[in-house]
Scaffold this motif. Structure first.
Motif, PDB file in Angstrom:
ATOM      1  N   ARG A  97      42.259 -14.393  37.756  1.00 46.75           N
ATOM      2  CA  ARG A  97      42.450 -13.170  38.553  1.00 46.75           C
ATOM      3  C   ARG A  97      43.834 -13.066  39.181  1.00 46.75           C
ATOM      4  NH1 ARG A  97      38.161 -10.664  40.666  1.00 46.75           N
ATOM      5  NH2 ARG A  97      39.725  -9.068  41.015  1.00 46.75           N
ATOM      6  N   ILE A  98      44.607 -14.136  39.125  1.00 46.95           N
ATOM      7  CA  ILE A  98      45.947 -14.082  39.722  1.00 46.95           C
ATOM      8  C   ILE A  98      46.876 -13.371  38.750  1.00 46.95           C
ATOM      9  CG2 ILE A  98      47.919 -15.473  40.484  1.00 46.95           C
ATOM     10  CD1 ILE A  98      45.864 -17.546  41.503  1.00 46.95           C
ATOM     11  N   ARG A  99      47.326 -12.189  39.152  1.00 49.85           N
ATOM     12  CA  ARG A  99      48.243 -11.407  38.314  1.00 49.85           C
ATOM     13  C   ARG A  99      49.039 -10.464  39.216  1.00 49.85           C
ATOM     14  NH1 ARG A  99      45.259  -6.986  38.617  1.00 49.85           N
ATOM     15  NH2 ARG A  99      43.022  -7.240  38.594  1.00 49.85           N
ATOM     16  N   ILE A 100      50.188 -10.065  38.739  1.00 52.40           N
ATOM     17  CA  ILE A 100      51.053  -9.180  39.518  1.00 52.40           C
ATOM     18  C   ILE A 100      50.308  -7.887  39.824  1.00 52.40           C
ATOM     19  CG2 ILE A 100      53.165  -7.787  39.384  1.00 52.40           C
ATOM     20  CD1 ILE A 100      54.414 -10.195  37.856  1.00 52.40           C
ATOM     21  N   GLY A 101      50.368  -7.470  41.075  1.00 51.20           N
ATOM     22  CA  GLY A 101      49.715  -6.237  41.507  1.00 51.20           C
ATOM     23  C   GLY A 101      48.316  -6.434  42.045  1.00 51.20           C
ATOM     24  N   ALA A 102      47.742  -7.625  41.893  1.00 46.37           N
ATOM     25  CA  ALA A 102      46.377  -7.870  42.375  1.00 46.37           C
ATOM     26  C   ALA A 102      46.330  -7.786  43.902  1.00 46.37           C
ATOM     27  CB  ALA A 102      45.896  -9.242  41.907  1.00 46.37           C
ATOM     28  N   ALA A 103      45.263  -7.185  44.424  1.00 46.62           N
ATOM     29  CA  ALA A 103      45.061  -7.103  45.874  1.00 46.62           C
ATOM     30  C   ALA A 103      44.686  -8.482  46.407  1.00 46.62           C
ATOM     31  CB  ALA A 103      43.968  -6.095  46.194  1.00 46.62           C
ATOM     32  N   VAL A 104      45.299  -8.865  47.527  1.00 44.89           N
ATOM     33  CA  VAL A 104      45.052 -10.177  48.129  1.00 44.89           C
ATOM     34  C   VAL A 104      44.877 -10.023  49.636  1.00 44.89           C
ATOM     35  CG1 VAL A 104      46.263 -11.543  46.373  1.00 44.89           C
ATOM     36  CG2 VAL A 104      47.558 -10.603  48.307  1.00 44.89           C
ATOM     37  N   SER A 105      44.234 -11.036  50.234  1.00 41.26           N
ATOM     38  CA  SER A 105      44.133 -11.058  51.697  1.00 41.26           C
ATOM     39  C   SER A 105      44.332 -12.486  52.192  1.00 41.26           C
ATOM     40  CB  SER A 105      42.784 -10.500  52.158  1.00 41.26           C
ATOM     41  OG  SER A 105      41.747 -11.244  51.586  1.00 41.26           O
ATOM     42  N   VAL A 106      44.797 -12.565  53.430  1.00 39.37           N
ATOM     43  CA  VAL A 106      45.209 -13.854  53.983  1.00 39.37           C
ATOM     44  C   VAL A 106      44.012 -14.704  54.396  1.00 39.37           C
ATOM     45  CG1 VAL A 106      45.440 -13.164  56.428  1.00 39.37           C
ATOM     46  CG2 VAL A 106      46.948 -14.925  55.481  1.00 39.37           C
ATOM     47  N   GLU A 107      44.160 -16.006  54.227  1.00 46.66           N
ATOM     48  CA  GLU A 107      43.255 -17.002  54.797  1.00 46.66           C
ATOM     49  C   GLU A 107      44.140 -18.156  55.237  1.00 46.66           C
ATOM     50  OE1 GLU A 107      39.808 -18.174  52.578  1.00 46.66           O
ATOM     51  OE2 GLU A 107      39.422 -16.124  51.886  1.00 46.66           O
ATOM     52  N   PHE A 108      43.635 -18.940  56.157  1.00 46.42           N
ATOM     53  CA  PHE A 108      44.425 -20.070  56.647  1.00 46.42           C
ATOM     54  C   PHE A 108      43.802 -21.355  56.134  1.00 46.42           C
ATOM     55  CE2 PHE A 108      45.533 -16.503  59.119  1.00 46.42           C
ATOM     56  CZ  PHE A 108      46.879 -16.665  59.373  1.00 46.42           C
ATOM     57  N   ARG A 109      44.600 -22.157  55.466  1.00 54.15           N
ATOM     58  CA  ARG A 109      44.105 -23.361  54.815  1.00 54.15           C
ATOM     59  C   ARG A 109      44.959 -24.563  55.167  1.00 54.15           C
ATOM     60  NH1 ARG A 109      40.335 -22.560  50.497  1.00 54.15           N
ATOM     61  NH2 ARG A 109      39.044 -20.972  51.491  1.00 54.15           N
ATOM     62  N   GLN A 110      44.293 -25.696  55.338  1.00 53.61           N
ATOM     63  CA  GLN A 110      45.018 -26.958  55.417  1.00 53.61           C
ATOM     64  C   GLN A 110      45.260 -27.386  53.982  1.00 53.61           C
ATOM     65  OE1 GLN A 110      44.229 -29.390  58.537  1.00 53.61           O
ATOM     66  NE2 GLN A 110      45.772 -30.861  57.893  1.00 53.61           N
ATOM     67  N   LEU A 111      46.504 -27.459  53.581  1.00 57.14           N
ATOM     68  CA  LEU A 111      46.834 -27.753  52.193  1.00 57.14           C
ATOM     69  C   LEU A 111      46.898 -29.261  51.947  1.00 57.14           C
ATOM     70  CD1 LEU A 111      49.450 -24.952  51.516  1.00 57.14           C
ATOM     71  CD2 LEU A 111      47.006 -24.977  51.019  1.00 57.14           C
ATOM     72  N   GLU A 112      47.065 -29.623  50.686  1.00 50.39           N
ATOM     73  CA  GLU A 112      47.069 -31.022  50.265  1.00 50.39           C
ATOM     74  C   GLU A 112      48.114 -31.840  51.005  1.00 50.39           C
ATOM     75  OE1 GLU A 112      47.393 -28.337  48.478  1.00 50.39           O
ATOM     76  OE2 GLU A 112      46.167 -28.406  46.644  1.00 50.39           O
ATOM     77  N   THR A 113      49.189 -31.188  51.415  1.00 44.51           N
ATOM     78  CA  THR A 113      50.283 -31.879  52.079  1.00 44.51           C
ATOM     79  C   THR A 113      50.020 -32.058  53.574  1.00 44.51           C
ATOM     80  OG1 THR A 113      51.323 -29.719  52.229  1.00 44.51           O
ATOM     81  CG2 THR A 113      52.050 -31.152  50.444  1.00 44.51           C
ATOM     82  N   GLY A 114      48.863 -31.558  54.065  1.00 48.96           N
ATOM     83  CA  GLY A 114      48.495 -31.726  55.467  1.00 48.96           C
ATOM     84  C   GLY A 114      48.885 -30.565  56.355  1.00 48.96           C
ATOM     85  N   GLU A 115      49.734 -29.655  55.852  1.00 52.15           N
ATOM     86  CA  GLU A 115      50.165 -28.520  56.659  1.00 52.15           C
ATOM     87  C   GLU A 115      49.150 -27.395  56.578  1.00 52.15           C
ATOM     88  OE1 GLU A 115      53.053 -28.904  53.988  1.00 52.15           O
ATOM     89  OE2 GLU A 115      54.717 -29.412  55.314  1.00 52.15           O
TER      90      GLU A 115
END
Ligand SMILES: [Zn+2]
Length: 151
Positions: A122-140
């Protein structure tokens, strides 16, 4: 000097600094305070009401200072993206391929980010997205953008 093993990735070092994903600076402190409480903040001009990138210190439309912080809608579209197939850091090895790129927010501000989709492909140019907050693999903990699910 030994040849680096590029397949293992390597940190980008500049003098005493290791370039990371989340580096607070005085002009972006408000942005990171927002991230800490799961709020996506942008700069906004109190005079002409233009929304601006968090690093802006002067309104690029009318020259006003200082700027204020306002919460963004958290909605946008994928402006561009790239699939990363080679982990730049060992912590990311189990996540490849992963997707990074630029989100065009409704406020007409563009941010570099990480993209996720709950449904494959589903990741493609023009796709609608919305923000979420995630702790990523790097800890940030960072704002990331998820592709909207199909109806
Ligand atoms: Zn302005």
């Amino acid at each position: 000097m030994a040849t680096p093993d590029w397949s293992e990735g390597f940190p980008v070092e500049v003098g005493a600094y290791v370039l990371g994903l989340a580096e607070a600076s005085p002009e972006t402190a408000g942005y990171w305070e927002g991230v800490a409480r799961n709020a996506l903040l942008l700069k906004r001009c109190p005079r002409c009401r233009a929304f601006l990138h968090p690093r802006r210190m002067v309104c690029s439309a009318c020259g006003t200072v200082p700027l204020e912080w306002r919460q963004a809608s958290g909605r946008g579209t994928i402006y561009t993206y790239s699939a990363v197939h080679r982990a730049p850091r060992p912590e990311l090895k189990d996540s490849i391929p992963y997707y990074v790129g630029i989100v065009a927010l409704e406020e007409e501000v563009h941010l570099f980010t990480r993209f996720f989709a709950r449904e494959p492909g589903r990741i493609r140019i023009g796709a609608a997205v919305s923000v979420e907050f995630r702790q990523l693999e790097t800890g940030e903990k960072l704002p990331v953008f998820f592709v909207a699910e199909s109806p």
